[in-house]
Structure formats: structure tokens, C-alpha cells
Motif scaffolding. Structure first.
Motif, PDB file in Angstrom:
ATOM      1  N   VAL A 198       0.841  -1.201   0.000  1.00 39.38           N
ATOM      2  CA  VAL A 198       0.000   0.000   0.000  1.00 39.38           C
ATOM      3  C   VAL A 198       0.880   1.256   0.000  1.00 39.38           C
ATOM      4  O   VAL A 198       0.490   2.286  -0.543  1.00 39.38           O
ATOM      5  CB  VAL A 198      -1.041  -0.025   1.143  1.00 39.38           C
ATOM      6  CG1 VAL A 198      -0.481   0.422   2.467  1.00 39.38           C
ATOM      7  CG2 VAL A 198      -2.259   0.796   0.757  1.00 39.38           C
ATOM      8  N   GLY A 199       2.076   1.161   0.543  1.00 38.76           N
ATOM      9  CA  GLY A 199       3.023   2.275   0.438  1.00 38.76           C
ATOM     10  C   GLY A 199       3.384   2.546  -1.009  1.00 38.76           C
ATOM     11  O   GLY A 199       3.435   3.707  -1.451  1.00 38.76           O
ATOM     12  N   LEU A 200       3.623   1.488  -1.769  1.00 37.78           N
ATOM     13  CA  LEU A 200       3.889   1.643  -3.200  1.00 37.78           C
ATOM     14  C   LEU A 200       2.662   2.224  -3.907  1.00 37.78           C
ATOM     15  O   LEU A 200       2.788   3.070  -4.791  1.00 37.78           O
ATOM     16  CB  LEU A 200       4.292   0.304  -3.821  1.00 37.78           C
ATOM     17  CG  LEU A 200       4.540   0.292  -5.328  1.00 37.78           C
ATOM     18  CD1 LEU A 200       5.590   1.322  -5.752  1.00 37.78           C
ATOM     19  CD2 LEU A 200       4.942  -1.117  -5.782  1.00 37.78           C
ATOM     20  N   THR A 201       1.478   1.807  -3.487  1.00 39.30           N
ATOM     21  CA  THR A 201       0.242   2.350  -4.055  1.00 39.30           C
ATOM     22  C   THR A 201       0.199   3.863  -3.864  1.00 39.30           C
ATOM     23  O   THR A 201      -0.053   4.611  -4.811  1.00 39.30           O
ATOM     24  CB  THR A 201      -0.996   1.706  -3.378  1.00 39.30           C
ATOM     25  OG1 THR A 201      -0.959   0.299  -3.607  1.00 39.30           O
ATOM     26  CG2 THR A 201      -2.289   2.281  -3.921  1.00 39.30           C
ATOM     27  N   HIS A 202       0.430   4.312  -2.642  1.00 40.60           N
ATOM     28  CA  HIS A 202       0.410   5.748  -2.364  1.00 40.60           C
ATOM     29  C   HIS A 202       1.498   6.480  -3.145  1.00 40.60           C
ATOM     30  O   HIS A 202       1.254   7.573  -3.680  1.00 40.60           O
ATOM     31  CB  HIS A 202       0.566   6.009  -0.865  1.00 40.60           C
ATOM     32  CG  HIS A 202      -0.679   5.760  -0.094  1.00 40.60           C
ATOM     33  ND1 HIS A 202      -1.781   6.583  -0.144  1.00 40.60           N
ATOM     34  CD2 HIS A 202      -1.010   4.768   0.768  1.00 40.60           C
ATOM     35  CE1 HIS A 202      -2.727   6.125   0.645  1.00 40.60           C
ATOM     36  NE2 HIS A 202      -2.286   5.002   1.206  1.00 40.60           N
ATOM     37  N   ALA A 203       2.680   5.892  -3.215  1.00 38.53           N
ATOM     38  CA  ALA A 203       3.777   6.525  -3.958  1.00 38.53           C
ATOM     39  C   ALA A 203       3.427   6.665  -5.431  1.00 38.53           C
ATOM     40  O   ALA A 203       3.739   7.672  -6.066  1.00 38.53           O
ATOM     41  CB  ALA A 203       5.063   5.720  -3.777  1.00 38.53           C
ATOM     42  N   ALA A 204       2.755   5.668  -5.979  1.00 33.71           N
ATOM     43  CA  ALA A 204       2.353   5.716  -7.385  1.00 33.71           C
ATOM     44  C   ALA A 204       1.247   6.744  -7.629  1.00 33.71           C
ATOM     45  O   ALA A 204       1.132   7.295  -8.722  1.00 33.71           O
ATOM     46  CB  ALA A 204       1.899   4.333  -7.848  1.00 33.71           C
ATOM     47  N   ARG A 205       0.454   6.991  -6.610  1.00 36.70           N
ATOM     48  CA  ARG A 205      -0.653   7.959  -6.731  1.00 36.70           C
ATOM     49  C   ARG A 205      -0.227   9.378  -6.370  1.00 36.70           C
ATOM     50  O   ARG A 205      -1.045  10.292  -6.380  1.00 36.70           O
ATOM     51  CB  ARG A 205      -1.815   7.518  -5.845  1.00 36.70           C
ATOM     52  CG  ARG A 205      -2.462   6.233  -6.336  1.00 36.70           C
ATOM     53  CD  ARG A 205      -3.580   5.796  -5.422  1.00 36.70           C
ATOM     54  NE  ARG A 205      -4.193   4.556  -5.920  1.00 36.70           N
ATOM     55  CZ  ARG A 205      -5.079   3.852  -5.240  1.00 36.70           C
ATOM     56  NH1 ARG A 205      -5.475   4.257  -4.036  1.00 36.70           N
ATOM     57  NH2 ARG A 205      -5.579   2.748  -5.752  1.00 36.70           N
ATOM     58  N   GLY A 206       1.042   9.552  -6.026  1.00 37.09           N
ATOM     59  CA  GLY A 206       1.555  10.886  -5.731  1.00 37.09           C
ATOM     60  C   GLY A 206       1.436  11.312  -4.281  1.00 37.09           C
ATOM     61  O   GLY A 206       1.719  12.459  -3.951  1.00 37.09           O
ATOM     62  N   ASN A 207       1.036  10.432  -3.386  1.00 43.42           N
ATOM     63  CA  ASN A 207       0.966  10.751  -1.961  1.00 43.42           C
ATOM     64  C   ASN A 207       2.353  10.512  -1.368  1.00 43.42           C
ATOM     65  O   ASN A 207       2.643   9.430  -0.849  1.00 43.42           O
ATOM     66  CB  ASN A 207      -0.091   9.899  -1.272  1.00 43.42           C
ATOM     67  CG  ASN A 207      -0.191  10.170   0.215  1.00 43.42           C
ATOM     68  OD1 ASN A 207       0.594  10.912   0.789  1.00 43.42           O
ATOM     69  ND2 ASN A 207      -1.158   9.538   0.850  1.00 43.42           N
ATOM     70  N   VAL A 208       3.190  11.516  -1.483  1.00 47.42           N
ATOM     71  CA  VAL A 208       4.587  11.395  -1.076  1.00 47.42           C
ATOM     72  C   VAL A 208       4.717  11.049   0.403  1.00 47.42           C
ATOM     73  O   VAL A 208       5.400  10.089   0.773  1.00 47.42           O
ATOM     74  CB  VAL A 208       5.339  12.710  -1.393  1.00 47.42           C
ATOM     75  CG1 VAL A 208       6.737  12.707  -0.792  1.00 47.42           C
ATOM     76  CG2 VAL A 208       5.400  12.930  -2.889  1.00 47.42           C
ATOM     77  N   THR A 209       4.062  11.811   1.256  1.00 46.67           N
ATOM     78  CA  THR A 209       4.198  11.615   2.700  1.00 46.67           C
ATOM     79  C   THR A 209       3.660  10.259   3.131  1.00 46.67           C
ATOM     80  O   THR A 209       4.341   9.502   3.834  1.00 46.67           O
ATOM     81  CB  THR A 209       3.475  12.740   3.464  1.00 46.67           C
ATOM     82  OG1 THR A 209       4.030  13.994   3.049  1.00 46.67           O
ATOM     83  CG2 THR A 209       3.633  12.587   4.956  1.00 46.67           C
ATOM     84  N   GLY A 210       2.453   9.933   2.708  1.00 47.35           N
ATOM     85  CA  GLY A 210       1.852   8.652   3.091  1.00 47.35           C
ATOM     86  C   GLY A 210       2.609   7.474   2.527  1.00 47.35           C
ATOM     87  O   GLY A 210       2.808   6.462   3.213  1.00 47.35           O
ATOM     88  N   GLY A 211       3.037   7.585   1.279  1.00 50.55           N
ATOM     89  CA  GLY A 211       3.785   6.499   0.661  1.00 50.55           C
ATOM     90  C   GLY A 211       5.089   6.220   1.374  1.00 50.55           C
ATOM     91  O   GLY A 211       5.397   5.077   1.718  1.00 50.55           O
TER      92      GLY A 211
END
Length: 131
Positions: A56-69
Motif C-alpha cells: 500500500v506504500g507503493l500504491t500511495h507513492a504511485a498515486r503521488g501521496n509522497v508523505t503517506g507512501g
């Protein structure tokens, strides 16, 4: 979406999650790991939860959620390392916790430095070996 609540063997979980990661579908891989976390033996739940956090961290990183990812990638890295050390298992179910932790922390650093979405397929980890 992946069907929820599917009980798989650890080998099936790892294989299916890797296929989904390779296809650029880290959220779907997260759901596969979540099934293992919820249905697996109590003493392995922290491992599967950590792997779900990585996906899910990779998911957030792919969606542009830098902090959450970045946060989830680091949390998942710590979780899989801690579980493996506590359990005294170097390669649980053929997984490579140390290599996954390195992959996750490097990706978290890249995401924070670059501040833009990553390609989930291109940055997918190798669950059984180096990223």
C-alpha cells in the motif's frame, strides 16, 4: 479488485502478490497480503501486515501521496525486518525481508526527494530477492 477473504497457502500468497506487483497493481497485492494477515497463523500476522504496508506504500507513492507512501514504506520495512529477526527466520516462505526493507527505504527516499509519483510496475519489488 481482488476478491476479499480468500484463504491461500503462503506460497500462493507470495506468487499471486508478485504477479500483481509485476503488473503494476500494488493495491491488489496489498489485498492478497491482507487476506494472509487476517487468515494466517497468529505468529505470522505481523509479517503479512508488514508486506501489506509495503504494497500500500507503493500504491500511495504511485498515486503521488509522497508523505503517506514514504511513511508506509518505512513502516512496512521495519515490520518485516522486526518479524524476521524476532522469529529467527532469514527467508520466511522464500521471502527476502532484508532485501525488501532495502527496496522500501530506497523507494521512500526517492519519493521524498523527487516529490512525484512513481511507476508502480517499474518500481515493483522482488519478493523473493533483490528489488
Amino acid at each position: 479488485r481482488q476478491p476479499e477473504g480468500v484463504v491461500r497457502t503462503p506460497a500462493e500468497t507470495v506468487a499471486e502478490a508478485q504477479e500483481l506487483l509485476d503488473a503494476g497493481k500494488p493495491f491488489h497485492a496489498h489485498e492478497v497480503f491482507e487476506d494472509a494477515w487476517k487468515s494466517g497463523p497468529e505468529d505470522e500476522r505481523a509479517l503479512w501486515r508488514g508486506l501489506a504496508q509495503l504494497a500500500v506504500g507503493l500504491t500511495h507513492a504511485a498515486r503521488g501521496n509522497v508523505t503517506g507512501g514514504a511513511r508506509l514504506l518505512r513502516r512496512g520495512a521495519g515490520a518485516v525486518e522486526e518479524w524476521a529477526a524476532r522469529a529467527g527466520v532469514e527467508r520466511p516462505h522464500g521471502l527476502a525481508p532484508a532485501a525488501l526493507a532495502v527496496w522500501a527505504r530506497e523507494l521512500a527516499d526517492d519519493v521524498e526527494r523527487d516529490g512525484r509519483p512513481v511507476d508502480a510496475r517499474e518500481r515493483a519489488p522482488r519478493l523473493r530477492g533483490a528489488a
